[in-house]
Design an enzyme around this catalytic site. Structure first.
Site, PDB file in Angstrom:
ATOM      1  CG  MET A 167      -8.025   7.729   2.340  1.00  0.00           C
ATOM      2  SD  MET A 167      -7.163   7.740   3.925  1.00  0.00           S
ATOM      3  CE  MET A 167      -6.354   6.139   3.858  1.00  0.00           C
ATOM      4  CG  HIS A 184      -9.230   0.651  -0.301  1.00  0.00           C
ATOM      5  ND1 HIS A 184      -8.611   0.467   0.920  1.00  0.00           N
ATOM      6  CD2 HIS A 184     -10.569   0.659  -0.043  1.00  0.00           C
ATOM      7  CE1 HIS A 184      -9.530   0.364   1.864  1.00  0.00           C
ATOM      8  NE2 HIS A 184     -10.720   0.490   1.319  1.00  0.00           N
ATOM      9  CG  HIS A 194      -4.037  -1.374  -1.412  1.00  0.00           C
ATOM     10  ND1 HIS A 194      -5.189  -2.104  -1.654  1.00  0.00           N
ATOM     11  CD2 HIS A 194      -4.342  -0.509  -0.420  1.00  0.00           C
ATOM     12  CE1 HIS A 194      -6.142  -1.700  -0.831  1.00  0.00           C
ATOM     13  NE2 HIS A 194      -5.656  -0.725  -0.073  1.00  0.00           N
ATOM     14  CG  ASP A 221      -6.319  -2.378   3.361  1.00  0.00           C
ATOM     15  OD1 ASP A 221      -5.213  -2.179   3.899  1.00  0.00           O
ATOM     16  OD2 ASP A 221      -6.919  -1.516   2.674  1.00  0.00           O
ATOM     17  CG  ASP A 236      -5.092   2.819   0.769  1.00  0.00           C
ATOM     18  OD1 ASP A 236      -6.059   2.036   0.786  1.00  0.00           O
ATOM     19  OD2 ASP A 236      -3.929   2.485   1.093  1.00  0.00           O
ATOM     20  CG  MET A 245     -11.112   3.877   2.267  1.00  0.00           C
ATOM     21  SD  MET A 245      -9.515   3.785   3.072  1.00  0.00           S
ATOM     22  CE  MET A 245      -8.460   3.778   1.624  1.00  0.00           C
ATOM     23  CG  MET A 289     -11.796  -2.190   5.366  1.00  0.00           C
ATOM     24  SD  MET A 289     -10.245  -1.882   4.484  1.00  0.00           S
ATOM     25  CE  MET A 289      -9.273  -1.005   5.724  1.00  0.00           C
ATOM     26  CB  SER A 307      -0.898   0.013   1.238  1.00  0.00           C
ATOM     27  OG  SER A 307      -1.493   1.290   1.363  1.00  0.00           O
TER      28      SER A 307
HETATM   29  C1  DX5 Z   1      -6.081   2.125   5.614  1.00  0.00           C
HETATM   30  C2  DX5 Z   1      -5.755   1.722   4.209  1.00  0.00           C
HETATM   31  C3  DX5 Z   1      -4.708   0.712   4.115  1.00  0.00           C
HETATM   32  C4  DX5 Z   1      -3.394   1.123   4.741  1.00  0.00           C
HETATM   33  C5  DX5 Z   1      -2.936  -0.070   5.488  1.00  0.00           C
HETATM   34  O1  DX5 Z   1      -7.302   2.728   5.663  1.00  0.00           O
HETATM   35  O2  DX5 Z   1      -6.896   1.221   3.522  1.00  0.00           O
HETATM   36  O3  DX5 Z   1      -4.511   0.240   2.786  1.00  0.00           O
HETATM   37  O4  DX5 Z   1      -2.396   1.520   3.846  1.00  0.00           O
HETATM   38  O5  DX5 Z   1      -1.813   0.256   6.191  1.00  0.00           O
HETATM   39  P1  DX5 Z   1      -1.116  -0.752   7.173  1.00  0.00           P
HETATM   40  O6  DX5 Z   1      -0.727  -1.959   6.364  1.00  0.00           O
HETATM   41  O7  DX5 Z   1       0.020   0.013   7.710  1.00  0.00           O
HETATM   42  O8  DX5 Z   1      -2.130  -1.121   8.239  1.00  0.00           O
HETATM   43 ZN    ZN Z   2      -6.488   0.215   1.589  1.00  0.00          ZN
END
Ligand code: DX5
Ligand code: ZN
Length: 225
Positions: A38, A67, A34, A176, A36, A69, A138, A9
């Site tokens: 947000m 991903h 991956h 994740d 993310d 969010m 999650m 990620s």
């Molecule tokens: C958190 C993200 C993850 C994040 C995970 O909301 O969706 O993808 O990068 O990070 P780690 O592996 O550090 O928990």
């Molecule tokens: Zn993620």
């Protein structure tokens, strides 16, 4: 895709040196990247949108596991697809029209992913499991890297694995949040086939060696699917 895949990620990567960071995980055996996104509304944090995804797309041929969010994900999926997203995962909790959006994602050539937060039971997906290409469990509350793994996620992975095996065996099962050397085998044994790893890779003393170590642990317990 392999029987079990590792998706670093980039949330925990150094974006001032992002080309090097991507090359590093690619050379160390990453299967997917991956990414993310947000929005500061679905989760209390902000990252990036399609522009950055499109720029990153020039740096690697690894599949992009986007991903989202974000609230109202249906408003943005076309842009992410155009930016080069291969897998597009939205959250069950972020839209009242999950069935419609899953079908739409397939219609634009994306793999259709749906994620569930720690408080959402796997059973909420019973009526749409055939429409899903990637089911994301999650194992932290989304929003930040580096949070501790919620152990209950292992039970949810096993429940999701049973549902997938029965109704849609080609569906990927992703986990994740908080995945690292201490728990990656247990996540695979519970049925996960895509392991997201953020801080456990990028914040490690030796990131490539850690990624290779994660791979060795995965291979030791992976079953052919
Ligand atoms: C958190 C993200 C993850 C994040 C995970 O909301 O969706 O993808 O990068 O990070 P780690 O592996 O550090 O928990
Ligand atoms: Zn993620």
């Amino acid at each position: 895709m392999r029987a079990v895949n590792i998706a670093p990620s980039l949330l925990s990567a150094d974006f001032a040196a992002i080309a090097d960071q991507i090359r590093m995980v690619e050379n160390a055996g990453a299967d997917l990247l991956h990414l993310d996104s947000m929005d500061g509304r679905f989760v209390p944090n902000l990252t990036w949108g399609p522009k950055i995804v499109a720029d990153l797309r020039k740096l690697t041929t690894l599949p992009f596991d986007c991903h989202l969010m974000i609230v109202e994900p249906e408003r943005y999926v076309d842009e992410f697809r155009k930016a080069g997203a291969d897998y597009i995962t939205f959250h069950y909790e972020a839209t009242p029209h999950a069935h419609r959006l899953l079908q739409y994602l397939r219609s634009i050539g994306a793999k259709a992913g749906i994620g569930i937060n720690p408080a959402t039971p796997v059973g909420m997906l019973v009526d749409i499991i055939e429409d899903i290409d990637l089911l994301l469990v999650m194992s932290v509350n989304p929003g930040f890297g580096g949070q501790p793994f919620i152990e209950r996620a292992l039970v949810k992975l096993a429940e999701a694995r049973a549902l997938i095996d029965q109704r849609n065996p080609s569906c990927l099962l992703e986990v994740d949040g908080g995945i690292g050397l201490a728990n990656i085998e247990r996540a695979v044994e519970a049925g996960a086939t895509v392991l997201v790893a953020g801080s456990s890779v990028f914040a490690a003393a030796d990131p490539p060696e850690t990624l290779r170590d994660l791979r060795r642990r995965v291979e030791a317990v992976a079953r052919p699917r």
